[in-house]
Design an enzyme around this catalytic site. Sequence first.
Site: not given
Length: 788
Positions: A94, A354
């Site tokens: 680019e 429990s």
Amino acid sequence: MGTSILQIKTMRLPKRKTALFLTASICSLIALAFLFDSLFPLNLPNNNNLFAHVVVDKDNRPLRAFPDKNGVWRYEVNLGEVSPLYIEALLNYEDRRFWYHFGIDPIAILRASYSNIKNGKIVSGGSTISMQVARLLHPHSRSLSGKLYQILRTLQLEWQLSKKEILALYCNIAPFGGTIEGVQAASFTYLNKPASELTRAEAALLAVLPQSPTRLRPDLHPQKAQIARNKVLDRLQGFDKWTQTEIEQARLEQVVAYRHQAPQHAPLLARRLLQQNTQNRRVIKTTIDGDLQRALEDYIRYYVEHQPDKTSAAALVIDNRDSAVLAYIGTADFGNRERFGHVDMVTAIRSPGSTLKPFLYAMAMDKGLIHSHTLMSDTPRSWNDYRPGNFSGGFSGPVSANEALQRSLNIPAVTLLDKFGPADFSARLQNAGIQLSMPNAHANLAIILGGVGTNLEDLVRGYSAFANRGKTQKLQFSPRHETPQKRYFFSPQAAWITQDSLSNVSRPGSVHGIAALAGKKKLAWKTGTSYGFRDSWAIGVDARYTIGVWVGRPDGTPNPGASGRSHAGPLLHTIADHLQDARQAVTQPNGITQREICWPLGTLKNEQPKNFCHKSQLAWVMNNTIPPSWPDRLHPLASNPTTIQIDPKNQRRVHSGCNHNLKTETKTVALWPSELEPWIPQRYRRHNQLPPLARHCITGLGNETEIRINGLENGTRFAAPVNSNTAPTIKLQATGGEGDQHWFIDGRFHHRSTNLTSAQVTIARAGLYQIVVVDSAGNLDKVQIEIQ
């Protein structure tokens, strides 16, 4: 020959004006630039919420992403998190002179113009990376005015930002098709990997994709994308950036036509962290192990598919070394409305069943109330209006603290909490970071059986203390640099003894008591089942991990028959099996020894006469402190061992009121608690340990020491008269025994009487009832009746 002073001044004047003009022009341009910049600031992502929020695991892989307000996916990334191969492919394809130009590359523009004129159409553009970023930040028309506007924005961009910042902007906002923007989002969407791991072929593909993101989308047009990618490879080869071998290998990679969906892992944790994201961090890093998280999500979703409707599950796995959360499954099936997939059951307040019992046993050891094999009573009992029972419905009589904890017996736990103090227990829990939601203003005995609310997160935090020398610390969801504050819960010795007891609980599906069938290494674990089968819990801990599991219905409706062992236990052990380095033994601290003690006294075997030792136990003790057995609940003031006087002529027992100056012998015996009489061997019961009273010492009627309930037999049924609402009335009377008689109905004290004295009791509620009478010497008789 010379020039006059006037002539010299005249010649210098135009040059000075020129300099002043140039200076003024430059200043004007700078002023205009400042004015333009202040009036029209750059639309930078830092100033606008343009990025998605991404929650990532410890390896920076996305767990869940939240798009921006426009539904666009942008994962913020810095240049250090992008593969150098991508940067190399991008710049060479680019903008080769990116690092040197001022935002506009005249050479590129001239080259593009020549190419376009030569071909009679636009075949190349001269836009630089900077110009593309300017256009993305400030879209414009393709007209001449639009191009000039782009140039101004480009110059503004180059003026304000460094080259690296501009390149990083491109990597974050470049279009990659649809709502996907930025190389990181594109890499995860199309390649299912971070941008840091791109191959050469993948780098080339992503470098060209923004040129025409719709036309070149690899999930829609893989062939076109591959042709475009190869153009990039050709150019890199022409520039001698990559070797021919590297280019040829890159060409062999096929573009796969697949689009990965946005990740949805640990969705409820991600939502939670996003809500807590006060600093507005776009990338929220967690401690989650992504591989473990994904594996457990899949398995738990499969697991609940075989459970009843509306059932969900939650699981939490932490590393005990720093309390880092490695897996967080808040729901079994996120988004499933039938299973309430939006509800986070890691933080939901539920009854813990429990699961609080191990904390109580560890605290009681520190307080000197028990050691691992203290004699405890599992017999019918009541505390005012509170009358708990065991999950199994029966009673076991004498049990050690170790056995009571392993079997999760309720009566011993409530008895222990009564001695320890509910308020103290509750305060210690909350100080350790376990928050409790109590239905009443004050703690009571019911909290040890689940009569309180807490959540999976706090339970896991508490259980981690069994591997961390009795200390807890806040769970870590995100990496932190400061040293976390630790809170004292119980001593290292109590922590180790408690987890050692729990490590000998058999896993589901194995022979009871032989947990090693599943492997030599053991996991200390505890289950819990809330009232009405609404919540099933299983929490496990070893040296490395603490694992918590909840199974149930988020709406709170019962799941009949579901228990911690049957529903949560298998899931817990499957998770532990998946963790390759799990089940490591916790290191035993100093200050713990094994000593042989004897029941019923509970003291050292070698420190008591042989006849006192009815049953020996090998107990873990802390710092050589050995608490003796608790006093007889029915005779709290009686001493044990007990010394009595014997008439040598008839070997009968006498007392001070009837010995008449007889020459007596002294005998000392160790006695079991009166309430345990029905469960101990005959030879150790009181009437065999204590000789009968001499006849002249017996007052009242009856058959010496034997006590019998009159008129009632086991299994007797009572029903109200026909066509009557009156509850049946039962006569209570007993014969024999010594001294006063104490009557109990289902463990709850009813009244006191003497020999042959009768009383009436009306029982209005149907069911089975146990009636027990105990005399002052501990002799007892019991029957079970049924009210219909």
